[in-house]
Design an enzyme around this catalytic site. Structure first.
Site, PDB file in Angstrom:
ATOM      1  N   ALA A 211     -13.062 -45.546   6.923  1.00 47.44           N
ATOM      2  CA  ALA A 211     -13.712 -46.675   7.609  1.00 47.44           C
ATOM      3  C   ALA A 211     -14.534 -47.446   6.577  1.00 47.44           C
ATOM      4  CB  ALA A 211     -14.592 -46.168   8.740  1.00 47.44           C
ATOM      5  N   ASP A 384     -17.842 -45.161   2.957  1.00 49.36           N
ATOM      6  CA  ASP A 384     -17.110 -44.662   4.115  1.00 49.36           C
ATOM      7  C   ASP A 384     -18.085 -44.571   5.285  1.00 49.36           C
ATOM      8  OD1 ASP A 384     -15.656 -43.299   6.023  1.00 49.36           O
ATOM      9  OD2 ASP A 384     -14.800 -41.856   4.605  1.00 49.36           O
ATOM     10  N   HIS A 385     -17.909 -45.440   6.263  1.00 49.75           N
ATOM     11  CA  HIS A 385     -18.840 -45.496   7.387  1.00 49.75           C
ATOM     12  C   HIS A 385     -18.716 -44.284   8.310  1.00 49.75           C
ATOM     13  CE1 HIS A 385     -21.880 -47.365   9.664  1.00 49.75           C
ATOM     14  NE2 HIS A 385     -21.535 -48.623   9.465  1.00 49.75           N
ATOM     15  N   ARG A 386     -17.683 -43.468   8.118  1.00 53.23           N
ATOM     16  CA  ARG A 386     -17.597 -42.216   8.875  1.00 53.23           C
ATOM     17  C   ARG A 386     -18.625 -41.213   8.368  1.00 53.23           C
ATOM     18  NH1 ARG A 386     -11.795 -40.164   7.703  1.00 53.23           N
ATOM     19  NH2 ARG A 386     -12.659 -40.562   5.633  1.00 53.23           N
TER      20      ARG A 386
END
Length: 415
Positions: A211, A384-386
């Site tokens: 993400a 990484d937005h996760r």
């Protein structure tokens, strides 16, 4: 005469107006298309119910209208062919009387045995290019017509025209001679294999898995450049790239989440203690990322030495598998290319972050309430937005900016 949107029997209650084929004042014949609408199941055209002339368009392109809405008015030259009056036409007199002209007409959209499946944008391309979409063969799922099918159809039509024999002409009274057809030259091709293909696979894997989120910041590197010149005069020259690598490592100590790897199967985030920093390197064969291991244990000068060695190997295609494996965070220094003020880089999967350093430009800045000229550089941080959130990414970038703008802080970290 009013032309209305009618339920075509698909359970529809509304439709979006995609395109008008006519304008006020246009003369039309029965069954000529008036406008195109998109329901939740299909795209269809509303035809003219009779010969006549368009009076007024009552809805706009992009508007969603309900069944029964009047879309336009028109005058009628003859009795409608595919219409039914909302008031109900008078029956034909047995004595031979004529039908009464209806004052309101509801149009039934024509049903197809096999509806043409294509997006509104694809249909617009066909209209703009003068293509009858019914003649195009779809290559998408269930025969859906895609954008490339329209262009492929155009190419085939153009090719047929070029390959057709040219009408012969008599020249100076001599026998008719055929003029040879012209052909376009074949395009140049580049093999899609080797490193180029591997880069494509890695980038696709990253985009489909991670993400991505990117934020930007500007950095005042004036003091750093002055410090670099002072070091050079003292016989201790260093590269800005090596400094950036070390600065990133120091920031990662405070924010280890960006030196992490997500294991979705085990539902774990692994925080790497070691800082193995990858260096995005542009070569003739494409992008490659050699890795400097254990940056957290090395000085700027040691980092600089290893950077030179790895860059030379990359340019000469001599990198070993060990040289490009095990990275935990990547840096992209595009400043020396003199052509980038910002970007949204793709993360080197399975890493969590990538920092790009862009070109430096002299710009006016406010320092101590005065406008002065400073050397400013943009940076972009992709993460990484996760694994991490935007607030943490900003804090990490702020920490890095502090080190770059006040390089003496780095010396304190080495004590």
């Amino acid at each position: 005469m009013e032309v209305k949107l009618h339920d075509i029997g698909e359970g529809m209650t509304e439709a979006e107006v995609l395109h008008f084929f006519v304008k006020s004042g246009d003369a039309v014949k029965a069954d000529d298309p008036l406008l195109e609408v998109q329901t939740d199941k299909m795209t269809a055209e509303i035809p003219a119910p009779a010969n006549g002339r368009i009076e007024e368009l009552l809805v706009e392109v992009g508007q969603t209208i309900e069944v029964g809405t009047t879309v336009l008015t028109m005058t009628s030259a003859v009795s409608p062919r595919t219409a039914s009056s909302t008031e109900g036409p008078s029956p034909v007199e047995q004595s031979g009387g004529s039908k009464r002209q209806p004052s309101s007409t509801t149009v039934t959209l024509p049903k197809r045995n096999k509806p043409i499946m294509a997006s509104p944008f694809t249909r617009k391309i066909a209209r703009d290019q003068g293509v009858n979409i019914e003649e195009v063969k779809g290559s998408g799922p269930s025969g859906r017509i895609l954008d490339e099918d329209i262009y492929r159809y155009l190419e085939s039509q153009e090719s047929e025209q070029k390959e057709a024999s040219v009408t012969s002409e008599e020249m100076d009274g001599e026998a008719v001679q055929a003029i040879p057809s012209t052909r376009t030259s074949e395009p140049e091709t580049i093999p899609f294999k080797g490193r180029r293909k591997q880069i494509a696979k890695k980038m696709t894997q990253s985009l489909h898995t991670i993400a991505h989120c990117t934020h930007f910041e500007e950095v005042d590197v004036t003091t750093l450049l002055e410090w670099k010149e002072q070091s050079k005069a003292a016989g201790k020259n260093f590269s800005l790239s090596a400094f950036f690598v070390k600065a990133v490592s120091i920031a990662l100590k405070d924010y280890p989440i960006f030196n992490a790897r997500l294991d979705e199967e085990e539902e774990l985030i692994h925080l790497n203690r070691d800082h193995h920093i990858g260096l995005a390197t542009d070569t003739e064969d494409g992008l490659i990322v050699p890795v400097i291991p254990h940056v957290e244990q090395k000085s700027i000068y040691k980092i600089q030495t290893e950077m030179k060695e790895l860059t030379a190997k990359a340019l000469n295609n001599q990198l070993s598998r060990q040289d490009i494996s095990g990275g935990t965070f990547t840096i992209s220094n595009v400043g020396p290319l003199k052509g980038s003020t910002g970007a949204t880089p793709i993360i080197n999967y399975p890493e969590t972050g990538l920092m790009a350093f862009h070109k430096t430009k002299q710009r006016p800045a406010v320092v101590n309430n005065e406008i002065v000229i400073r050397s400013m550089m943009n940076v972009s941080m992709t993460f990484d937005h996760r694994v991490a959130d935007g607030g943490t990414a900003v804090q990490f970038t702020n920490r890095l900016v502090d080190i770059i703008e006040s390089p003496q802080l780095l010396a304190l970290e080495m004590i």
